[in-house]
Design a protein around this motif. Structure first.
Motif, PDB file in Angstrom:
ATOM      1  N   TYR A 175      26.659  41.986 -13.389  1.00 30.86           N
ATOM      2  CA  TYR A 175      26.274  42.765 -12.202  1.00 30.86           C
ATOM      3  C   TYR A 175      25.779  44.161 -12.606  1.00 30.86           C
ATOM      4  O   TYR A 175      24.739  44.622 -12.159  1.00 30.86           O
ATOM      5  CB  TYR A 175      27.475  42.855 -11.256  1.00 30.86           C
ATOM      6  N   LYS A 193      23.118  46.012  -3.081  1.00 31.48           N
ATOM      7  CA  LYS A 193      22.845  44.800  -2.308  1.00 31.48           C
ATOM      8  C   LYS A 193      21.731  43.992  -2.989  1.00 31.48           C
ATOM      9  O   LYS A 193      21.830  42.768  -3.139  1.00 31.48           O
ATOM     10  CB  LYS A 193      22.418  45.215  -0.888  1.00 31.48           C
ATOM     11  N   MET A 207      23.082  42.054  -5.955  1.00 29.31           N
ATOM     12  CA  MET A 207      23.812  40.843  -5.575  1.00 29.31           C
ATOM     13  C   MET A 207      22.838  39.763  -5.103  1.00 29.31           C
ATOM     14  O   MET A 207      22.980  38.587  -5.439  1.00 29.31           O
ATOM     15  CB  MET A 207      24.851  41.149  -4.478  1.00 29.31           C
ATOM     16  N   GLU A 208      21.839  40.172  -4.342  1.00 26.67           N
ATOM     17  CA  GLU A 208      20.844  39.190  -3.856  1.00 26.67           C
ATOM     18  C   GLU A 208      20.077  38.559  -5.017  1.00 26.67           C
ATOM     19  O   GLU A 208      19.818  37.356  -5.029  1.00 26.67           O
ATOM     20  CB  GLU A 208      19.854  39.873  -2.888  1.00 26.67           C
ATOM     21  N   GLU A 210      22.237  36.122  -6.813  1.00 27.99           N
ATOM     22  CA  GLU A 210      22.330  34.898  -5.993  1.00 27.99           C
ATOM     23  C   GLU A 210      21.063  34.055  -6.183  1.00 27.99           C
ATOM     24  O   GLU A 210      21.123  32.853  -6.426  1.00 27.99           O
ATOM     25  CB  GLU A 210      22.473  35.324  -4.522  1.00 27.99           C
ATOM     26  N   ARG A 211      19.933  34.731  -6.111  1.00 30.40           N
ATOM     27  CA  ARG A 211      18.657  33.998  -6.180  1.00 30.40           C
ATOM     28  C   ARG A 211      18.468  33.293  -7.529  1.00 30.40           C
ATOM     29  O   ARG A 211      17.956  32.189  -7.583  1.00 30.40           O
ATOM     30  CB  ARG A 211      17.511  34.972  -5.911  1.00 30.40           C
ATOM     31  N   GLY A 269      20.814  32.266  -9.364  1.00 28.54           N
ATOM     32  CA  GLY A 269      21.846  31.230  -9.496  1.00 28.54           C
ATOM     33  C   GLY A 269      23.000  31.565 -10.421  1.00 28.54           C
ATOM     34  O   GLY A 269      23.617  30.647 -10.981  1.00 28.54           O
ATOM     35  N   ILE A 308      25.432  34.136  -9.427  1.00 30.72           N
ATOM     36  CA  ILE A 308      26.278  35.072  -8.671  1.00 30.72           C
ATOM     37  C   ILE A 308      27.763  34.911  -9.026  1.00 30.72           C
ATOM     38  O   ILE A 308      28.505  35.888  -9.071  1.00 30.72           O
ATOM     39  CB  ILE A 308      26.036  34.914  -7.140  1.00 30.72           C
ATOM     40  N   GLU A 309      28.174  33.686  -9.327  1.00 32.72           N
ATOM     41  CA  GLU A 309      29.593  33.467  -9.636  1.00 32.72           C
ATOM     42  C   GLU A 309      30.008  34.112 -10.957  1.00 32.72           C
ATOM     43  O   GLU A 309      31.189  34.228 -11.259  1.00 32.72           O
ATOM     44  CB  GLU A 309      29.942  31.970  -9.611  1.00 32.72           C
ATOM     45  N   ALA A 365      28.931  37.229 -11.763  1.00 32.58           N
ATOM     46  CA  ALA A 365      28.578  38.647 -11.613  1.00 32.58           C
ATOM     47  C   ALA A 365      29.556  39.589 -12.321  1.00 32.58           C
ATOM     48  O   ALA A 365      29.146  40.565 -12.943  1.00 32.58           O
ATOM     49  CB  ALA A 365      28.495  39.006 -10.126  1.00 32.58           C
TER      50      ALA A 365
END
Ligand SMILES: Nc1ncnc2c1ncn2[C@@H]1O[C@H](COP(=O)(O)OP(=O)(O)OP(=O)(O)O)[C@@H](O)[C@H]1O
Length: 266
Positions: free
Chosen positions: A106, A133, A136-137, A140-141, A143, A145-146, A148
């Motif tokens: 992150y 934000k 994080m987006e 996520e995009r 793939g 995010i888990e 981070a």
């Protein structure tokens, strides 16, 4: 009507290392929104060209200007004063991921926002809520995010490379220059990374220039290929034009064996 400014313009670039000419009078223009593969045998000058385009390598004094979205990177063997501005529009992806290993994924992705912040805010880590934000987006995009909160050093190559792409997204890069982004990855991760670059290109209009060793990835994901051999551009055109004869011309007779193993006929 004004003509569209190319994403990348290289005019007559030459780079010598001692007696060795790594690239020789190379000119190239990449339009906004293209996805271009730079191919060619090992040592043909692909990385040198991409590094010169980024201002990481300073070309010889005989070279013409190199511009990114109209901003000069270098000319005649000198980096331009505006090189930082030119670079800020490009996200760089390298074979070895280039994340800061000891901080979280992150935090690495958030670093993409640094270029837009006053130095003191960056030094104090005062990132805006919007940038957090965005980070994080982006995670996520792509793939991951888990992952981070994990240190970059604890992640696989594919996960780190996706993080590097997320960082370029947070940077707001209009172009991505990727130097062998899949060379250290297993086939599944390699496909995922190429897929992601292709999506950013087709969905977000991000210009992608990518050096590749594997011709099949160039054929699958790029419409245009530029092939270098001994520092010269020997092909610049649609990947559909990379016929058997042309590939042998680019990679030499030893490539016949590779093509025969793959069952190529044309
Ligand atoms: N820093 C350097 N010092 C001296 N020679 C260099 C340097 N960087 C590159 N070269 C030489 O320039 C030539 C082009 O190298 P470059 O890395 O650009 O090729 P490449 O096509 O990217 O190769 P590869 O696919 O193996 O990465 C090679 O002969 C290389 O040895």
């Amino acid at each position: 009507m004004t003509e569209a400014i190319p994403a990348l313009e290289i005019h007559d670039a030459t780079k010598t290392y001692g007696p060795m000419r790594a690239i020789s009078n190379v000119s190239l223009s990449v339009e906004r929104g293209e996805m271009v593969a730079l191919i060619g045998p090992s040592g043909s000058g692909k990385s040198t060209l991409l590094r010169a385009a980024s201002g990481l390598v300073v070309a010889d004094t005989s070279s013409g200007p190199i511009r990114i979205f109209g901003d000069r990177v270098q000319e005649a063997g000198k980096l331009s004063r505006g090189v930082r501005r030119a670079r800020s529009q490009v996200g760089f992806i390298f074979q070895q991921f280039n994340l800061v290993k000891r901080i979280s994924l992150y935090a690495n992705v958030l670093l993409g926002a640094l270029g837009r912040m006053p130095g003191w805010k960056g030094a104090l880590g005062r990132f805006s809520t919007e940038d957090r934000k965005k980070a994080m987006e982006a995670l996520e995009r792509v793939g991951v995010i888990e992952h981070a909160g994990k240190r970059a050093s604890d992640l696989s190559g594919g996960q780190q490379q996706r993080g590097a792409i997320a960082r370029a997204m947070v940077q707001g890069a209009q172009a991505i220059f990727a130097d062998e982004p899949i060379a250290s990855l297993d086939p599944v991760s390699a496909r995922n990374v190429m897929q992601l670059l292709s999506e950013l290109n087709s969905q977000d209009g991000i210009t992608v220039v990518v050096t590749l060793h594997q011709v099949d990835y160039a054929l699958k994901y790029c419409e245009r290929a530029v092939a270098l051999k001994d520092g010269h551009v020997i092909y610049d055109g649609p990947t559909s034009g990379l016929t058997r004869t042309r590939l042998i011309e680019i990679y030499g007779d030893e490539y016949i064996g590779v093509l025969d193993e793959e069952g190529a006929t044309s």
